[in-house]
Design a protein around this motif. Structure first.
Motif, PDB file in Angstrom:
ATOM      1  N   LEU A 148       0.844  -1.184   0.000  1.00 42.65           N
ATOM      2  CA  LEU A 148       0.000   0.000   0.000  1.00 42.65           C
ATOM      3  C   LEU A 148       0.888   1.245   0.000  1.00 42.65           C
ATOM      4  CD1 LEU A 148      -1.707  -2.388   1.137  1.00 42.65           C
ATOM      5  CD2 LEU A 148      -3.001  -0.690   2.388  1.00 42.65           C
ATOM      6  N   GLN A 149       0.703   2.085  -1.009  1.00 47.93           N
ATOM      7  CA  GLN A 149       1.458   3.329  -1.107  1.00 47.93           C
ATOM      8  C   GLN A 149       0.472   4.485  -1.001  1.00 47.93           C
ATOM      9  OE1 GLN A 149       3.746   3.176  -4.749  1.00 47.93           O
ATOM     10  NE2 GLN A 149       4.892   1.388  -4.079  1.00 47.93           N
ATOM     11  N   GLU A 150       0.553   5.195   0.108  1.00 46.94           N
ATOM     12  CA  GLU A 150      -0.364   6.297   0.347  1.00 46.94           C
ATOM     13  C   GLU A 150      -0.064   7.448  -0.606  1.00 46.94           C
ATOM     14  OE1 GLU A 150      -1.950   7.463   4.473  1.00 46.94           O
ATOM     15  OE2 GLU A 150      -0.333   8.891   4.049  1.00 46.94           O
ATOM     16  N   ILE A 151      -1.063   7.849  -1.367  1.00 47.51           N
ATOM     17  CA  ILE A 151      -0.942   9.003  -2.265  1.00 47.51           C
ATOM     18  C   ILE A 151      -1.299  10.266  -1.479  1.00 47.51           C
ATOM     19  CG2 ILE A 151      -1.875  10.090  -4.351  1.00 47.51           C
ATOM     20  CD1 ILE A 151      -2.248   7.157  -5.421  1.00 47.51           C
ATOM     21  N   ASN A 152      -2.395  10.202  -0.740  1.00 52.84           N
ATOM     22  CA  ASN A 152      -2.760  11.227   0.234  1.00 52.84           C
ATOM     23  C   ASN A 152      -3.598  10.531   1.304  1.00 52.84           C
ATOM     24  OD1 ASN A 152      -5.595  11.320  -0.518  1.00 52.84           O
ATOM     25  ND2 ASN A 152      -4.991  12.556  -2.290  1.00 52.84           N
ATOM     26  N   GLU A 153      -4.151  11.260   2.246  1.00 55.77           N
ATOM     27  CA  GLU A 153      -4.809  10.604   3.378  1.00 55.77           C
ATOM     28  C   GLU A 153      -6.036   9.776   2.992  1.00 55.77           C
ATOM     29  OE1 GLU A 153      -7.566  14.266   5.079  1.00 55.77           O
ATOM     30  OE2 GLU A 153      -5.582  13.930   5.946  1.00 55.77           O
ATOM     31  N   ASN A 154      -6.605  10.007   1.809  1.00 55.01           N
ATOM     32  CA  ASN A 154      -7.784   9.258   1.379  1.00 55.01           C
ATOM     33  C   ASN A 154      -7.602   8.530   0.057  1.00 55.01           C
ATOM     34  OD1 ASN A 154      -9.613   9.867   3.551  1.00 55.01           O
ATOM     35  ND2 ASN A 154      -9.571  11.978   2.806  1.00 55.01           N
ATOM     36  N   THR A 155      -6.368   8.392  -0.395  1.00 55.84           N
ATOM     37  CA  THR A 155      -6.097   7.743  -1.677  1.00 55.84           C
ATOM     38  C   THR A 155      -4.855   6.872  -1.538  1.00 55.84           C
ATOM     39  OG1 THR A 155      -6.950   9.735  -2.762  1.00 55.84           O
ATOM     40  CG2 THR A 155      -5.840   8.129  -4.160  1.00 55.84           C
ATOM     41  N   THR A 156      -4.962   5.623  -1.993  1.00 60.99           N
ATOM     42  CA  THR A 156      -3.869   4.662  -1.826  1.00 60.99           C
ATOM     43  C   THR A 156      -3.678   3.857  -3.109  1.00 60.99           C
ATOM     44  OG1 THR A 156      -4.533   4.444   0.500  1.00 60.99           O
ATOM     45  CG2 THR A 156      -3.032   2.765  -0.367  1.00 60.99           C
ATOM     46  N   LEU A 157      -2.428   3.721  -3.527  1.00 60.82           N
ATOM     47  CA  LEU A 157      -2.096   2.809  -4.615  1.00 60.82           C
ATOM     48  C   LEU A 157      -1.890   1.438  -3.986  1.00 60.82           C
ATOM     49  CD1 LEU A 157      -1.299   2.147  -7.571  1.00 60.82           C
ATOM     50  CD2 LEU A 157       1.064   2.700  -6.905  1.00 60.82           C
TER      51      LEU A 157
END
Length: 151
Positions: free
Chosen positions: A103-112
């Motif tokens: 899991l790579q957090e893009i921002n606090e509500n979006t994850t790759l």
């Protein structure tokens, strides 16, 4: 139009990846992945039928069994071999195929979310030799189901 996960060409035999951006916090996704009861819900292969044994929340070293079906019903025991809270979790079974979620957090509500399957160290190469035919597609379907369940 239904969202599709990207199948990533690793260029490595018996090592497959798929990825998808999910609009949910990494913690929410990780908590979902860490509960083996959810694996039936998100399984894109159609093989995972039910949790058989193990904890309700996985941890490093945890063992859990699953009821499976690939033509005939069978049971498989897995062990968590990698666990980094809200970042990655991986498990393997007796044949040493490894399923991993990163899991790579893009921002606090979006994850790759990157799912990989690694059969390079499999104890039985003939058992995994046809994996390239179906594993990447099953992983892509799993990620789409995961997205639908956690968003």
């Amino acid at each position: 139009m239904k969202e599709r996960a990207e199948i990533v060409d690793t260029g490595i035999p018996l090592f497959f990846k798929a990825q998808l951006v999910i609009n949910a916090p990494a913690k929410k996704i990780f908590d979902f992945l860490s509960d083996p009861r959810n694996h039936t819900l998100m399984d894109g292969s159609g093989m995972v039928k039910n949790k058989l044994s193990g904890p309700d929340k996985l941890y490093l070293g945890a063992k859990f069994g699953m009821r499976m079906r690939a033509g005939i019903p069978y049971a498989i025991k897995n062990q968590v071999i990698e666990y980094q809270d809200n970042k990655s979790i991986a498990w393997q079974h007796l044949l040493h195929n490894v399923w991993r979620y990163e899991l790579q957090e893009i921002n606090e509500n979006t994850t790759l979310v990157i799912e990989s399957w690694d059969g390079r160290n499999a104890r039985s190469k003939w058992w995994v030799s046809d994996s390239g035919d179906w594993v990447p597609k099953a992983m892509a379907k799993t990620l789409v189901k995961l997205k639908e369940l956690v968003e």
